[in-house]
Write a protein that holds these residues in place. Structure first.
Motif, PDB file in Angstrom:
ATOM      1  N   UNK A 163      -7.484   3.942  -7.964  1.00 50.67           N
ATOM      2  CA  UNK A 163      -6.396   3.502  -8.815  1.00 50.67           C
ATOM      3  C   UNK A 163      -5.237   2.989  -7.961  1.00 50.67           C
ATOM      4  N   UNK A 164      -4.454   2.085  -8.541  1.00 50.32           N
ATOM      5  CA  UNK A 164      -3.303   1.555  -7.802  1.00 50.32           C
ATOM      6  C   UNK A 164      -2.341   2.670  -7.408  1.00 50.32           C
ATOM      7  N   UNK A 165      -2.324   3.733  -8.193  1.00 51.68           N
ATOM      8  CA  UNK A 165      -1.425   4.850  -7.896  1.00 51.68           C
ATOM      9  C   UNK A 165      -1.805   5.588  -6.613  1.00 51.68           C
ATOM     10  N   UNK A 166      -3.009   5.358  -6.104  1.00 53.20           N
ATOM     11  CA  UNK A 166      -3.439   6.018  -4.865  1.00 53.20           C
ATOM     12  C   UNK A 166      -3.077   5.218  -3.628  1.00 53.20           C
ATOM     13  N   UNK A 167      -2.739   3.947  -3.788  1.00 54.15           N
ATOM     14  CA  UNK A 167      -2.458   3.092  -2.647  1.00 54.15           C
ATOM     15  C   UNK A 167      -1.122   3.458  -1.992  1.00 54.15           C
ATOM     16  N   UNK A 168      -0.818   2.808  -0.897  1.00 55.15           N
ATOM     17  CA  UNK A 168       0.454   3.008  -0.188  1.00 55.15           C
ATOM     18  C   UNK A 168       0.620   4.446   0.301  1.00 55.15           C
ATOM     19  N   UNK A 169      -0.494   5.087   0.636  1.00 57.99           N
ATOM     20  CA  UNK A 169      -0.419   6.449   1.156  1.00 57.99           C
ATOM     21  C   UNK A 169      -0.209   7.507   0.105  1.00 57.99           C
ATOM     22  N   UNK A 170      -0.484   7.195  -1.141  1.00 61.15           N
ATOM     23  CA  UNK A 170      -0.298   8.174  -2.207  1.00 61.15           C
ATOM     24  C   UNK A 170      -1.560   8.995  -2.440  1.00 61.15           C
ATOM     25  N   UNK A 218     -16.871  10.687   1.494  1.00 59.75           N
ATOM     26  CA  UNK A 218     -17.680   9.566   1.977  1.00 59.75           C
ATOM     27  C   UNK A 218     -17.451   8.294   1.169  1.00 59.75           C
ATOM     28  N   UNK A 219     -16.455   8.304   0.298  1.00 59.74           N
ATOM     29  CA  UNK A 219     -16.182   7.147  -0.547  1.00 59.74           C
ATOM     30  C   UNK A 219     -15.109   6.244   0.077  1.00 59.74           C
ATOM     31  N   UNK A 220     -15.258   4.942  -0.116  1.00 57.98           N
ATOM     32  CA  UNK A 220     -14.277   3.987   0.391  1.00 57.98           C
ATOM     33  C   UNK A 220     -12.892   4.254  -0.179  1.00 57.98           C
ATOM     34  N   UNK A 221     -12.842   4.810  -1.373  1.00 56.55           N
ATOM     35  CA  UNK A 221     -11.560   5.051  -2.031  1.00 56.55           C
ATOM     36  C   UNK A 221     -10.683   6.035  -1.263  1.00 56.55           C
ATOM     37  N   UNK A 222     -11.286   6.900  -0.471  1.00 52.54           N
ATOM     38  CA  UNK A 222     -10.490   7.785   0.374  1.00 52.54           C
ATOM     39  C   UNK A 222      -9.738   6.970   1.416  1.00 52.54           C
ATOM     40  N   UNK A 223     -10.447   6.054   2.077  1.00 57.18           N
ATOM     41  CA  UNK A 223      -9.822   5.199   3.092  1.00 57.18           C
ATOM     42  C   UNK A 223      -8.764   4.290   2.469  1.00 57.18           C
ATOM     43  N   UNK A 224      -9.007   3.890   1.219  1.00 60.49           N
ATOM     44  CA  UNK A 224      -8.112   2.950   0.546  1.00 60.49           C
ATOM     45  C   UNK A 224      -6.724   3.509   0.350  1.00 60.49           C
ATOM     46  N   UNK A 225      -6.562   4.817   0.337  1.00 61.79           N
ATOM     47  CA  UNK A 225      -5.245   5.372   0.074  1.00 61.79           C
ATOM     48  C   UNK A 225      -4.216   4.929   1.113  1.00 61.79           C
ATOM     49  N   UNK A 226      -4.644   4.773   2.361  1.00 62.96           N
ATOM     50  CA  UNK A 226      -3.725   4.284   3.397  1.00 62.96           C
ATOM     51  C   UNK A 226      -3.978   2.836   3.783  1.00 62.96           C
ATOM     52  N   UNK A 227      -5.195   2.366   3.605  1.00 64.77           N
ATOM     53  CA  UNK A 227      -5.527   1.014   4.049  1.00 64.77           C
ATOM     54  C   UNK A 227      -5.430  -0.016   2.925  1.00 64.77           C
ATOM     55  N   UNK A 228      -4.687   0.331   1.885  1.00 66.10           N
ATOM     56  CA  UNK A 228      -4.242  -0.641   0.890  1.00 66.10           C
ATOM     57  C   UNK A 228      -2.742  -0.449   0.791  1.00 66.10           C
ATOM     58  N   UNK A 261     -23.298  -1.904  -1.799  1.00 63.37           N
ATOM     59  CA  UNK A 261     -24.312  -1.426  -0.857  1.00 63.37           C
ATOM     60  C   UNK A 261     -23.773  -0.604   0.309  1.00 63.37           C
ATOM     61  N   UNK A 262     -22.540  -0.826   0.729  1.00 63.94           N
ATOM     62  CA  UNK A 262     -22.019  -0.153   1.918  1.00 63.94           C
ATOM     63  C   UNK A 262     -20.578   0.277   1.687  1.00 63.94           C
ATOM     64  N   UNK A 263     -20.247   1.459   2.170  1.00 64.60           N
ATOM     65  CA  UNK A 263     -18.877   1.958   2.082  1.00 64.60           C
ATOM     66  C   UNK A 263     -18.141   1.665   3.383  1.00 64.60           C
ATOM     67  N   UNK A 264     -16.850   1.922   3.407  1.00 68.24           N
ATOM     68  CA  UNK A 264     -16.083   1.799   4.650  1.00 68.24           C
ATOM     69  C   UNK A 264     -16.704   2.673   5.734  1.00 68.24           C
TER      70      UNK A 264
END
Length: 555
Positions: A163-170, A218-228, A261-264
Motif C-alpha cells: 500500500x502507498x501508506x507503507x512507502x517512504x519508510x513507513x 521474502x516478499x518484495x513489499x518488505x523491500x518496498x517500504x524503504x525503496x519506494x 515470477x521473481x521477487x526483489x
C-alpha cells in the motif's frame, strides 16, 4: 561485568536446564557478546545476533554466514555512507528551515532503529547528532550507526504491505506498533523457517526476541517500504511545491513481467544450496537466502573499506571486499546484455546497429538518481587505429561529450542515432526544479527533464503512471521499448579502410560526476570529505555491465 549482569547470566543458565548442558555451554560461548551490545527494548544491535548466525556453510562448503556477510553490505553501513551524509548536509544547507524534517526523513531508512524509537517517543529522527556522538564514541549512537540491522527488517509486520501508506519508510515494527507488546517476552523476530521450541527459548533468553515463522520477509513489499521513496519538494522560501518520486524500483518491478515470477530477494538475496540458519544446533534448510544484498554500489563498498577509520567502519576488510566482489560479479553477469546487430558500409560512413538489453526487474539504472549507464563505443581499423569514439570516461569520472558533465545547467539528450564523437547515449534520470532548471538537489526537484533509463521486460509505457513514466526524447523513440533499446551509430570512414573492429561497452556509475562535483561549493565537513574521496577515486568509479566486440570486413 557487574553484579546485575552476573545475576542475569545465571538466571538464563538456570532456564536452560530443560535443554541440558549443551544449551548452557552455548550461552557461555557468546555471553560476552551481549555485554558489548545495545539493547533498547524494541531493538538490539547486530552483534547480539552475529554470534549464532555466523560460522555457517552450505551443503557445498561455501561460507554463507548471515552476520559476517551482512556486516560487509551497504545495508549494514547505511549510516556510515559518506555520500549520503554529504547529501543530507547539502539539503539542510539549502533548506535550513526544514532541517528537522530533512534529518527525520533521511534517518528513516539509513538509521531506522534510532529513528523508530525517536518517533515512538514523539520526536524526530536525528542524523548529525548521532554522527557526532559516534565520533565521540558515545554508546547512545550505536543503534543509529548499526544501519539497516537485523532487528529492523526481521521485526517488520506485513500489515500495510504493497500500500502507498507503507512507502517512504513507513514500515510497521511489531515491538513498537500501537505501543508495542505489553510483555517484552512477546517481541517477535520473523523468518521463513519454523524453529523448534528448545531453540526458540535459547534465542529468546539470549536476545529477548522470540523467533516466529512467516514468509512475508521474502516478499518484495518488505523491500518496498524503504525503496519506494517520494519526497516533498520545497521552493526557495521553503514552501511545499511537489511530491516527487525520488526512487521507485518496487513500482517499476510491479509494472514489469518480473512481478509474476521473481521477487526483489530472488536477485538481491540469492538462495544457496541447503544451509543452516544458525550455528547453534542448526539444521540444513532449503531455500536459504544469503544476506549479501547484491546491488550496484561496488564503488561505495571500496570507499568504506579504504577510509574505514574516518567512517567508523567496524566490518573486517575481508567482508567489505567480499561484498564488493559479489557486487561486481553481479553487475557484470546479471544486469545487461549488449549486442552488435549489424555493421554495414554505406556511402562515406559505416552504420553500426547496437542493442542493449535490460536483464533487471526494474529500470536500469534504478533507485537514487545519481546513477547512470552509458554506451562507450570505439571503432578501429585492422591496424588498431582509432576511427571513432563516443562515451569514453575521463580519469575524473566525467564522460567525454556529456553536456551535463561540462555544464551543470545542461544535459545530454536521448539519441536514436549518433554521428558525432561529441554525442553519447546515457541512460539516466535528469531532475529539474520548478523553473525547469537542471539540479542535483533532491528537495528542489519537481520533475524529470529526462528519464530514459532502460525499461524492464514487460513494462508497458502506455499504462505506466506518472511516477514511473519515460521522460524526454526516449518517449518518441520506437526502438526504446520494454526490455531494452536499439541505437544506430554513423561512423565516417575513409575509402581505403577494408576492415573495422567495433567494441561497445555498457558502463555504469552509482555516483555520476555532476552529482559529486555539485557538492564542492558547500563548505561543510561532510561535503568536503566526500568530494575529496570522489576525486581521489574517480578513475575507478565505473563498472562495465556488458561488452560486445565485432570484426567486420568492408566491401
Amino acid at each position: 561485568m557487574g553484579g546485575s549482569y552476573v545475576v542475569r547470566l545465571w538466571t538464563r543458565l538456570w532456564a536452560y536446564t530443560t535443554l541440558g548442558l549443551l544449551g548452557s555451554l552455548i550461552w557461555l560461548a557468546y555471553a560476552s557478546v551481549e555485554a558489548q551490545s545495545v539493547d533498547q527494548g524494541a531493538f538490539a544491535t547486530s552483534d547480539q545476533c552475529i554470534a549464532c548466525h555466523s560460522g555457517l556453510s552450505d551443503a557445498e562448503g561455501m561460507d554463507v554466514s548471515i552476520g559476517h556477510v551482512w556486516r560487509g553490505s551497504i545495508m549494514a553501513n547505511s549510516a556510515r555512507d559518506p555520500y549520503w551524509q554529504a547529501s543530507v548536509r547539502r539539503e539542510v544547507t539549502d533548506h535550513p528551515g526544514a532541517q528537522a524534517e530533512i534529518e527525520d526523513t533521511c534517518s528513516t531508512c539509513h538509521m531506522p532503529m534510532a529513528r523508530t524509537l525517536a518517533k515512538a517517543d514523539g520526536g524526530p529522527g536525528k542524523v548529525f547528532e548521532h554522527l557526532e556522538a559516534a565520533r565521540r564514541g558515545d554508546e547512545i549512537a550505536k543503534l543509529a550507526l548499526d544501519g539497516v540491522s537485523c532487528t529492523t527488517c526481521h521485526q517488520i509486520l506485513p500489515d500495510n504491505f504493497g500500500e502507498a501508506s507503507s512507502f517512504d519508510g513507513n514500515f510497521v515494527i511489531g515491538s513498537v506498533a500501537a505501543g508495542g507488546p505489553a510483555d517484552p517476552a512477546d517481541h517477535r523476530i520473523f523468518g521463513p523457517f519454523d524453529v523448534d521450541d528448545g531453540l526458540s527459548r535459547i534465542m529468546q533468553s539470549a536476545t529477548g526476541f522470540l523467533p516466529d515463522s512467516s514468509t512475508h520477509v521474502q516478499q518484495s513489499e518488505l523491500c518496498a517500504t524503504c525503496h519506494t521513496l517520494f519526497i516533498t519538494s520545497l521552493d526557495a522560501e521553503g514552501r511545499e511545491v511537489a511530491r516527487f518520486p525520488e526512487q521507485t524500483p518496487y513500482l517499476e518491478w510491479r509494472h514489469s513481467a518480473f512481478a509474476d515470477s521473481m521477487s526483489c530477494q530472488s536477485c538481491h538475496m540469492p538462495e544457496a544450496t541447503p544451509a543452516p540458519i544458525s550455528s547453534v544446533l542448526g539444521e540444513l534448510r532449503e531455500d536459504f537466502s544469503q544476506h549479501i544484498f547484491r546491488g550496484g554500489n561496488e564503488f561505495m563498498l571500496r570507499l568504506l573499506d579504504k577510509y574505514r577509520d574516518e567512517l567508523l567502519v567496524t566490518a573486517p576488510s575481508k567482508d567489505l571486499q567480499r561484498a564488493a566482489e559479489a557486487t561486481r560479479e553481479h553487475l557484470e553477469t546479471a544486469t545487461a546484455r549488449l549486442e552488435v546487430l549489424a555493421v554495414s558500409r554505406q556511402e562515406g560512413h559505416v552504420s553500426i546497429d547496437l542493442e542493449v538489453t535490460n536483464l533487471a526487474g526494474h529500470k536500469l539504472p534504478t533507485a537514487y538518481p545519481s546513477r547512470r549507464a552509458w554506451i562507450h563505443l570505439a571503432v578501429r581499423d585492422a591496424d588498431g587505429n582509432l576511427l571513432f569514439e563516443s562515451g569514453a570516461m575521463r580519469s575524473d569520472g566525467s564522460i567525454e561529450g556529456n553536456d551535463n558533465d561540462a555544464d551543470a545547467s545542461s544535459f545530454e539528450p536521448h539519441y536514436q542515432e549518433i554521428d558525432d564523437p561529441g554525442q553519447v547515449q546515457i541512460y539516466e534520470p535528469i531532475i529539474a526544479d520548478g523553473s525547469g532548471r537542471v539540479t542535483t538537489g533532491l528537495l528542489s526537484a519537481v520533475t524529470y527533464a529526462k528519464d530514459n533509463r532502460l525499461l524492464p521486460e514487460g513494462f508497458d509505457t502506455e499504462t505506466a503512471d506518472s511516477d514511473i513514466m519515460v521522460h524526454g526524447r526516449a518517449g518518441e523513440d520506437e526502438d526504446f521499448r520494454a526490455g531494452g533499446d536499439r541505437i544506430r551509430y554513423r561512423v565516417p570512414i575513409r575509402p581505403g579502410v577494408r576492415e573495422v573492429v567495433v567494441r561497445a561497452r555498457l558502463m555504469f556509475q552509482t555516483i555520476g560526476f555532476r552529482w559529486a562535483q555539485n557538492l564542492a561549493p558547500y563548505e561543510a565537513y561532510e561535503t568536503r570529505r566526500f568530494v575529496s574521496y570522489y576525486n581521489e577515486n574517480a578513475s575507478t568509479s565505473a563498472n562495465m555491465l556488458a561488452e560486445a566486440v565485432h570484426r567486420q570486413d568492408l566491401p
